[in-house]
Scaffold this motif. Structure first.
Motif, short mmCIF file in Angstrom:
data_model
loop_
_atom_site.label_atom_id
_atom_site.label_comp_id
_atom_site.label_asym_id
_atom_site.label_seq_id
_atom_site.Cartn_x
_atom_site.Cartn_y
_atom_site.Cartn_z
N ALA A 128 2.71 -10.57 -2.13
CA ALA A 128 2.45 -9.26 -2.72
C ALA A 128 3.74 -8.46 -2.91
O ALA A 128 3.97 -7.88 -3.97
N GLY A 129 4.59 -8.46 -1.89
CA GLY A 129 5.85 -7.72 -2.00
C GLY A 129 6.79 -8.31 -3.03
O GLY A 129 7.39 -7.59 -3.83
N GLY A 130 6.92 -9.63 -3.02
CA GLY A 130 7.80 -10.28 -4.00
C GLY A 130 7.32 -10.09 -5.42
O GLY A 130 8.10 -9.80 -6.32
N MET A 131 6.03 -10.22 -5.62
CA MET A 131 5.48 -10.05 -6.96
C MET A 131 5.58 -8.60 -7.41
O MET A 131 5.81 -8.32 -8.58
N ALA A 132 5.40 -7.67 -6.46
CA ALA A 132 5.52 -6.25 -6.79
C ALA A 132 6.94 -5.92 -7.25
O ALA A 132 7.14 -5.14 -8.19
N ALA A 133 7.93 -6.53 -6.59
CA ALA A 133 9.33 -6.30 -6.99
C ALA A 133 9.59 -6.85 -8.39
O ALA A 133 10.41 -6.33 -9.14
N THR B 107 6.97 -7.64 -10.88
CA THR B 107 6.07 -7.20 -11.94
C THR B 107 5.56 -5.77 -11.79
O THR B 107 4.94 -5.24 -12.71
N GLY B 108 5.75 -5.17 -10.64
CA GLY B 108 5.21 -3.84 -10.37
C GLY B 108 4.10 -3.90 -9.33
O GLY B 108 3.45 -4.93 -9.16
N VAL B 109 3.90 -2.80 -8.65
CA VAL B 109 2.96 -2.75 -7.53
C VAL B 109 1.52 -3.02 -7.97
O VAL B 109 0.85 -3.90 -7.43
N ARG B 110 1.07 -2.28 -8.94
CA ARG B 110 -0.33 -2.42 -9.33
C ARG B 110 -0.61 -3.79 -9.93
O ARG B 110 -1.66 -4.38 -9.68
N THR B 111 0.33 -4.32 -10.68
CA THR B 111 0.15 -5.67 -11.23
C THR B 111 0.07 -6.70 -10.12
O THR B 111 -0.74 -7.63 -10.17
N SER B 112 0.90 -6.52 -9.09
CA SER B 112 0.86 -7.42 -7.94
C SER B 112 -0.52 -7.41 -7.29
O SER B 112 -1.06 -8.45 -6.94
N VAL B 113 -1.09 -6.22 -7.13
CA VAL B 113 -2.38 -6.10 -6.46
C VAL B 113 -3.50 -6.69 -7.31
O VAL B 113 -4.27 -7.55 -6.85
N TRP B 114 -3.61 -6.25 -8.57
CA TRP B 114 -4.75 -6.73 -9.37
C TRP B 114 -4.64 -8.20 -9.73
O TRP B 114 -5.63 -8.92 -9.73
N LEU C 45 0.80 -1.23 0.00
CA LEU C 45 0.00 0.00 0.00
C LEU C 45 0.84 1.28 0.00
O LEU C 45 0.46 2.25 -0.68
N PRO C 46 1.97 1.35 0.71
CA PRO C 46 2.77 2.58 0.62
C PRO C 46 3.22 2.88 -0.82
O PRO C 46 3.23 4.04 -1.25
N PHE C 47 3.56 1.85 -1.55
CA PHE C 47 4.01 2.03 -2.92
C PHE C 47 2.84 2.35 -3.85
O PHE C 47 2.99 3.11 -4.80
N LEU C 48 1.67 1.79 -3.54
CA LEU C 48 0.48 2.11 -4.32
C LEU C 48 0.10 3.57 -4.12
O LEU C 48 -0.20 4.28 -5.10
N ALA C 49 0.13 4.04 -2.89
CA ALA C 49 -0.17 5.46 -2.62
C ALA C 49 0.81 6.36 -3.35
O ALA C 49 0.42 7.38 -3.92
N ASP C 50 2.08 5.97 -3.38
CA ASP C 50 3.10 6.74 -4.08
C ASP C 50 2.83 6.75 -5.58
O ASP C 50 2.91 7.80 -6.22
N GLU C 51 2.50 5.60 -6.16
CA GLU C 51 2.23 5.53 -7.59
C GLU C 51 1.01 6.36 -7.99
O GLU C 51 0.94 6.87 -9.10
N LEU C 52 0.06 6.48 -7.07
CA LEU C 52 -1.13 7.27 -7.35
C LEU C 52 -0.90 8.76 -7.08
O LEU C 52 -1.82 9.57 -7.26
N GLY C 53 0.29 9.12 -6.63
CA GLY C 53 0.59 10.52 -6.31
C GLY C 53 -0.20 11.00 -5.11
O GLY C 53 -0.53 12.18 -5.02
N ALA C 54 -0.50 10.11 -4.19
CA ALA C 54 -1.34 10.45 -3.04
C ALA C 54 -0.73 9.87 -1.77
O ALA C 54 -1.36 9.09 -1.06
N GLU C 55 0.49 10.28 -1.47
CA GLU C 55 1.16 9.78 -0.28
C GLU C 55 0.34 10.04 0.98
O GLU C 55 0.38 9.27 1.93
N TRP C 56 -0.43 11.12 0.99
CA TRP C 56 -1.28 11.49 2.12
C TRP C 56 -2.35 10.43 2.41
O TRP C 56 -2.91 10.39 3.50
N SER C 57 -2.63 9.57 1.44
CA SER C 57 -3.75 8.63 1.57
C SER C 57 -3.35 7.31 2.24
O SER C 57 -4.23 6.46 2.46
N LEU C 58 -2.08 7.13 2.56
CA LEU C 58 -1.64 5.83 3.07
C LEU C 58 -2.40 5.41 4.32
O LEU C 58 -2.88 4.28 4.41
N GLY C 59 -2.53 6.30 5.28
CA GLY C 59 -3.28 5.97 6.49
C GLY C 59 -4.72 5.60 6.18
O GLY C 59 -5.28 4.67 6.77
N LEU C 60 -5.32 6.32 5.23
CA LEU C 60 -6.70 6.01 4.83
C LEU C 60 -6.78 4.65 4.14
O LEU C 60 -7.75 3.92 4.32
#
Length: 193
Positions: A130-135, A137-144, A10-25
């Motif tokens: 999730a972390g291994g796959m994100a490293a 294939t990428g964060v969003r690919t790991s999630v979806w 999620l920290p990396f997803l928030a960063d990719e979305l340009g919304a670092e402020w949203s991590l806690g949410l």
């Protein structure tokens, strides 16, 4: 949870979305969805096919996580994570109900250990996945992709476990037998109510 637990990324997803402020949410969205289902759970008492609800909810979790990985808007991601949390709570309610309706008291201690193991190991290994796959294939690919794999895995298990799909608290032999054993007066030798 092994396939679709996105918390580690999620920290990396928030960063990719340009919304670092949203991590806690983002971290709070899943429990918020669970809380909302808990507060409105009266409807669950009218559902008798608990196995089907577990399957529907687990597929809903996976698809919600997949959609969150595909969404490009942070508010939509937050909504989808809350939806995933709601589905997780629905699954938990009906899994717990099935447990309480079918497991004989003399086996509960032994089986509780296995249950605790599955609740703790699945999500933790899911974080590693999730972390291994994100490293790789990428964060969003790991999630979806994890969400889609989860939904597909649940569908496959539902096909392999037909008794889960047909479980009905009103007619399941184990649930009926346990209800009769727990009925008032059952210990005293009087007929079960």
């Amino acid at each position: 949870m092994f396939l679709a637990m996105p918390l580690a990324v999620l920290p990396f997803l928030a960063d990719e979305l340009g919304a670092e402020w949203s991590l806690g949410l983002m971290y709070a969205s899943i429990p918020a969805g669970s809380l909302l289902v808990s507060l409105t759970s009266g409807w669950t008492s009218r559902v008798h096919r608990h196995g089907r609800m577990v399957v529907v909810a687990a597929v809903g979790w996976g698809l919600s996580v997949a959609a969150a990985g595909l969404a490009g808007n942070v508010w939509l991601v937050l909504l989808l994570l809350a939806l995933a949390g709601g589905f997780d709570m629905v699954s938990g309610v009906f899994r717990s109900a099935m447990w309480n309706q079918t497991i004989p008291d003399e086996l509960r201690g032994r089986l509780a250990g296995i249950e605790l193991l599955s609740y703790s190991v699945g999500p933790q290994l899911g974080q590693v996945r999730a972390g291994g796959m994100a490293a790789w294939t990428g964060v969003r690919t790991s999630v979806w992709s994890g969400g889609l794999l989860c939904a597909a895995g649940v569908g496959l298990l539902a096909l392999c476990l037909p008794k889960l799909m047909t479980y009905d608290v009103r007619t399941d032999e184990h649930a009926v037998r346990l209800r009769e054993r727990r009925a008032p007066g059952a210990e005293a030798g009087t007929p079960a109510v």
